[in-house]
Design an enzyme around this catalytic site. Structure first.
Site, short mmCIF file in Angstrom:
data_model
loop_
_atom_site.label_atom_id
_atom_site.label_comp_id
_atom_site.label_asym_id
_atom_site.label_seq_id
_atom_site.Cartn_x
_atom_site.Cartn_y
_atom_site.Cartn_z
N ASN A 9 0.87 -1.15 -0.20
CA ASN A 9 0.06 0.11 -0.06
C ASN A 9 0.93 1.19 0.17
OD1 ASN A 9 -1.78 1.91 0.33
ND2 ASN A 9 -2.57 1.52 2.29
N TRP A 10 1.20 1.69 -1.18
CA TRP A 10 2.03 2.92 -1.34
C TRP A 10 1.31 4.38 -0.70
CZ3 TRP A 10 4.27 1.90 -7.05
CH2 TRP A 10 4.93 0.69 -6.85
N LYS A 11 0.16 4.31 -0.49
CA LYS A 11 -0.49 5.60 0.10
C LYS A 11 -0.25 6.78 -0.66
CE LYS A 11 -0.21 3.11 4.61
NZ LYS A 11 -0.14 3.39 6.07
N HIS A 94 -9.56 1.69 5.49
CA HIS A 94 -8.42 1.66 6.08
C HIS A 94 -8.52 2.92 7.25
CE1 HIS A 94 -4.09 2.64 6.53
NE2 HIS A 94 -3.95 1.58 5.85
N GLU A 166 -5.57 -4.59 10.81
CA GLU A 166 -4.63 -3.45 10.71
C GLU A 166 -4.77 -2.76 11.85
OE1 GLU A 166 -2.60 -2.56 6.79
OE2 GLU A 166 -4.23 -0.88 7.12
N GLY A 172 3.00 2.22 11.01
CA GLY A 172 3.84 2.95 10.98
C GLY A 172 4.43 3.38 12.28
N SER A 211 3.30 -2.19 10.45
CA SER A 211 4.79 -2.34 10.68
C SER A 211 5.41 -3.72 10.15
CB SER A 211 5.06 -2.01 11.98
OG SER A 211 4.74 -0.59 12.23
#
Ligand code: 13P
Length: 251
Positions: A9-11, A94, A166, A172, A211
């Site tokens: 997931n490159w956001k 998300h 998640e 993160g 993470s």
């Protein structure tokens, strides 16, 4: 056992150059391989990503979709548009969208429905905040989030759908993740689905995100109820991402 599903997931990251180079290198590395790998770039690069990965095992995932089929909704993208373009998966719920875009359960439900109607695969992201975790609310939160779908659309809606656990505190984050604890939550989610439908509970992919990196990926995927990983930060560095794939697929 099914091959684990690895999604990057490159956001809100990357640019045209990054997308081109990354996908060229990835396609080269995965030449003739049949892995379950997906990339979720920013929507502006979806088309490019689909073209670049055409003859590979890499599938493309959208980070969002609108609740409406069409109409006067400036800036939005419909499920039909994603389908026509060649997208396979769509992330919904998300925590970053729930928090920063105030996405409600009602909207998440509508998105799930419209994704299914267009024969795309929804990836329903669920998970608790740190406060909820501390207050031992993890299971309640996850149950409410999956019940949103089960109670409104029926358990069959989870056939060919994906759940991504998640925990918000793990995204993160520097808080160490305890893999046994994550496995327990995954097992809980699966056991709740099993109460409605054994086959769906056995087949549904329950991914973990938060993470994930090359140091913990293998151990995470060794757990019996974790069938995939959804990677943010570590998927933005080509070498790190390849390391994860190599570790998981033993190449
Ligand atoms: P990180 O891997 O950066 O924690 O992000 C996880 C995530 O939000 C994937 O959707």
């Amino acid at each position: 056992m099914k091959k684990p599903l690895i999604i990057a997931n490159w956001k809100l990251n990357g640019n045209q150059y990054f997308v081109n180079i990354f996908l060229e290198k990835l396609c080269y590395k995965l030449k003739k391989k049949k892995y379950n790998i997906s990339i979720a770039p920013s929507s502006i690069y979806l088309n490019k990503a689909i073209q670049k990965t055409k003859n590979s095992c890499i599938k493309i995932c959208a980070q969002n979709v609108d609740i409406n089929k069409f109409g006067a909704f400036t800036g939005d993208i419909s499920a039909e548009m994603l389908k026509n373009m060649g997208v396979k998966y769509v992330l919904i719920g998300h925590s970053e969208r729930r928090i920063y875009h105030k996405e409600t359960n009602k909207e998440i439900l509508k998105k799930f429905e419209i994704i299914k109607r267009n024969n795309l695969i929804p990836i329903l992201c669920i998970g608790e905040t740190l406060k909820e975790k501390i207050n031992k609310k993890t299971k309640d939160i996850c149950l409410n989030q999956i019940n949103l779908i089960i109670k409104n659309l029926g358990i069959k809606a989870f056939k060919n759908s994906i759940i991504a656990y998640e925990p918000i505190w793990a995204i993160g984050s520097k808080i160490p993740i305890k893999i046994q604890e994550i496995q327990k939550v995954h097992n809980f989610i699966r056991s709740k689905i099993k109460l409605y439908n054994k086959k769906i509970s056995k087949n549904i992919i329950i991914q973990y995100g938060g993470s994930v990196n090359h140091k913990n990926a293998k151990q995470i995927l060794k757990q019996p109820d974790i069938n995939g990983i959804l990677i943010g930060n570590a998927s933005l560095n080509f070498n790190n991402f390849i390391k994860i794939i190599k570790i998981i697929y033993n190449i």
